[in-house]
Design a protein around this motif. Structure first.
Motif, PDB file in Angstrom:
ATOM      1  N   ILE A 182       0.860  -1.174   0.000  1.00  0.00           N
ATOM      2  CA  ILE A 182       0.000   0.000   0.000  1.00  0.00           C
ATOM      3  C   ILE A 182       0.908   1.239   0.000  1.00  0.00           C
ATOM      4  O   ILE A 182       1.772   1.375   0.863  1.00  0.00           O
ATOM      5  N   MET A 183       0.699   2.122  -0.958  1.00  0.00           N
ATOM      6  CA  MET A 183       1.501   3.345  -1.039  1.00  0.00           C
ATOM      7  C   MET A 183       0.840   4.382  -0.120  1.00  0.00           C
ATOM      8  O   MET A 183      -0.072   5.119  -0.522  1.00  0.00           O
ATOM      9  N   LEU A 184       1.285   4.409   1.120  1.00  0.00           N
ATOM     10  CA  LEU A 184       0.562   5.117   2.175  1.00  0.00           C
ATOM     11  C   LEU A 184       0.315   6.598   1.884  1.00  0.00           C
ATOM     12  O   LEU A 184      -0.763   7.110   2.226  1.00  0.00           O
ATOM     13  N   PRO A 185       1.241   7.344   1.266  1.00  0.00           N
ATOM     14  CA  PRO A 185       0.942   8.754   0.985  1.00  0.00           C
ATOM     15  C   PRO A 185      -0.241   8.964   0.036  1.00  0.00           C
ATOM     16  O   PRO A 185      -0.724  10.084  -0.096  1.00  0.00           O
ATOM     17  N   ASN A 186      -0.700   7.907  -0.644  1.00  0.00           N
ATOM     18  CA  ASN A 186      -1.893   8.008  -1.481  1.00  0.00           C
ATOM     19  C   ASN A 186      -3.179   7.907  -0.676  1.00  0.00           C
ATOM     20  O   ASN A 186      -4.267   8.062  -1.245  1.00  0.00           O
ATOM     21  N   HIS A 187      -3.087   7.619   0.622  1.00  0.00           N
ATOM     22  CA  HIS A 187      -4.260   7.243   1.403  1.00  0.00           C
ATOM     23  C   HIS A 187      -4.350   8.017   2.713  1.00  0.00           C
ATOM     24  O   HIS A 187      -3.391   8.646   3.156  1.00  0.00           O
ATOM     25  N   VAL A 188      -5.516   7.898   3.333  1.00  0.00           N
ATOM     26  CA  VAL A 188      -5.730   8.409   4.683  1.00  0.00           C
ATOM     27  C   VAL A 188      -5.447   7.257   5.651  1.00  0.00           C
ATOM     28  O   VAL A 188      -6.062   6.191   5.535  1.00  0.00           O
ATOM     29  N   ALA A 204      -0.459  10.834  -9.872  1.00  0.00           N
ATOM     30  CA  ALA A 204      -0.307  11.144  -8.451  1.00  0.00           C
ATOM     31  C   ALA A 204      -1.101  12.395  -8.094  1.00  0.00           C
ATOM     32  O   ALA A 204      -1.745  12.460  -7.038  1.00  0.00           O
ATOM     33  N   ALA A 205      -1.079  13.383  -8.985  1.00  0.00           N
ATOM     34  CA  ALA A 205      -1.863  14.593  -8.739  1.00  0.00           C
ATOM     35  C   ALA A 205      -3.357  14.283  -8.758  1.00  0.00           C
ATOM     36  O   ALA A 205      -4.133  14.826  -7.960  1.00  0.00           O
ATOM     37  N   ARG A 229      -2.517  13.470  -4.273  1.00  0.00           N
ATOM     38  CA  ARG A 229      -1.296  13.285  -3.497  1.00  0.00           C
ATOM     39  C   ARG A 229      -0.588  14.627  -3.377  1.00  0.00           C
ATOM     40  O   ARG A 229      -0.264  15.266  -4.379  1.00  0.00           O
ATOM     41  N   ARG A 230      -0.313  15.044  -2.171  1.00  0.00           N
ATOM     42  CA  ARG A 230       0.313  16.344  -1.934  1.00  0.00           C
ATOM     43  C   ARG A 230       1.777  16.349  -2.363  1.00  0.00           C
ATOM     44  O   ARG A 230       2.462  15.335  -2.248  1.00  0.00           O
ATOM     45  N   HIS A 231       2.241  17.497  -2.820  1.00  0.00           N
ATOM     46  CA  HIS A 231       3.664  17.647  -3.107  1.00  0.00           C
ATOM     47  C   HIS A 231       4.449  17.484  -1.805  1.00  0.00           C
ATOM     48  O   HIS A 231       4.108  18.052  -0.771  1.00  0.00           O
ATOM     49  N   GLY A 232       5.487  16.666  -1.852  1.00  0.00           N
ATOM     50  CA  GLY A 232       6.290  16.426  -0.660  1.00  0.00           C
ATOM     51  C   GLY A 232       5.691  15.401   0.278  1.00  0.00           C
ATOM     52  O   GLY A 232       6.125  15.293   1.436  1.00  0.00           O
TER      53      GLY A 232
END
Length: 354
Positions: A87-93, A127-128, A132-135
């Motif tokens: 799971i690509m965690l920065p893509n998720h809550v 990603a955008a 997904r937030r920058h950084g």
């Protein structure tokens, strides 16, 4: 604690990673049916775990949500551990991931793995689109801490999420006076760099290194992980896994041809072109430039391919160099039959059985 099952005569536990590679001429429905069959096969043959990865906007990889496939596979298998790798965690809550894997763990106690990565699993535009937030990569450790807080219901007293339970989970069991279960999903840190090695060591979690992505410094990463490992309530000593592309076939020439199908897909991905996995005949007919041919050859050779004995020798050499506890086969090839044959041949070679 992680307790690997014996893998026959193999000197390490063996597992399978299925990226649901979609060959040209095959529908997503056909691929999903074949993923189910491959999971059943891996379960019957005594493999340790069966993982799937999160990919987005990639026609050549049909699973954007591994947890949905895990939910299906829970009822299709009996023994094998199932999970997302990852799971690509920065893509998720984090709360939603805690809820989803809490549900999976309740459905299959003691059989669920949650591998966490920080890459987007796609390109920048997608990603955008995922918001997904920058950084976002920079926040990965904090996101993991938040996820673990939800999974364990153990935020500090002054934490703003102290009263936000992830259901199902420990909070619900406490409220319902149910004895605490010991079958929480195993949390893995995934990566292909020394960054992930340091993080897995600090958290006291098992570490999975994705060697299929390139010639990263796995030896240094494994050394850092072992030297810096901090025992935790979840793991008392380091436990590591390496995933690597594999094609085993009765005909070694055919194994190489099938390896090249994934290599051309990698080239097209680098070129920001959409792709499915082309059949070997189209790969051989592809009019490549000198530079393109170099990339195809390089990625073909990164896949361990050949007869079962030749692939096993390659896996054992990799194990000897890395001293990992487990090797995960990233099945490759244009057709699902080719990928299933890899799993069968290596199970036969090592006399594996459930």
């Amino acid at each position: 604690m992680i307790r690997p099952r014996p893998s026959g005569t193999a000197p390490f536990a063996l597992s399978v990673l299925d990226n649901a590679l979609t060959g040209a001429g095959f529908s997503a429905q056909e691929v999903f049916n074949d993923v189910i069959e491959l999971a059943r096969l891996a379960d019957e043959r005594g493999y340790q775990r069966f993982w799937m990865s999160e990919h987005h906007a990639m026609p050549g990889a049909s699973i954007p949500s591994p947890q949905l496939m895990v939910a299906r596979l829970v009822g299709e298998t009996r023994h094998i551990r199932l999970g997302a790798g990852g799971i690509m965690l920065p893509n998720h809550v984090p709360l939603m991931i805690a809820e989803q894997f809490g549900m999976l763990d309740a459905l299959a106690p003691g059989r669920i793995d949650l591998g966490l990565g920080r890459a987007p699993g796609t390109d920048g535009a997608t990603a955008a689109a995922l918001r997904r937030r920058h950084g976002a990569n920079d926040d990965f450790p904090e996101q993991i801490d938040e996820l673990l807080g939800f999974l364990g219901n153990d935020f500090p007293e002054d934490h703003p999420y102290r009263g936000v339970p992830a259901v199902p989970g420990p909070w619900q069991e406490e409220q319902n006076r149910v004895p605490q279960a010991n079958s929480r999903a195993d949390i893995w840190i995934l990566g292909s760099s020394i960054y992930s090695a340091h993080l897995a060591a600090r958290l006291g979690r098992p570490y999975a290194f994705a060697l299929q992505f390139g010639s990263a410094d796995i030896l240094n990463a494994m050394r850092i992980y072992r030297e810096n490992f901090r025992p935790s309530p979840f793991l008392d000593k380091p436990y590591s896994l390496v995933s690597v592309g594999v094609v085993a076939n009765d005909d070694p020439a055919e194994a190489r041809r099938q390896s090249a199908t994934a290599a051309l897909a990698m080239l097209r991905m680098f070129q920001r072109k959409t792709f499915s996995i082309f059949p070997p005949e189209e790969v051989e007919a592809f009019q490549a430039t000198f530079q393109e041919r170099q990339i195809i050859e390089e990625y073909t050779d990164r896949v361990i391919h050949g007869t079962a004995a030749e692939v096993a020798q390659g896996l054992e050499e990799l194990h000897g160099q890395t001293r990992v506890d487990e090797v995960m086969l990233v099945v490759q090839g244009h057709s699902r039959r080719v990928q299933s044959r890899t799993v069968e041949l290596l199970a036969d070679h090592y006399n594996m059985t459930a």
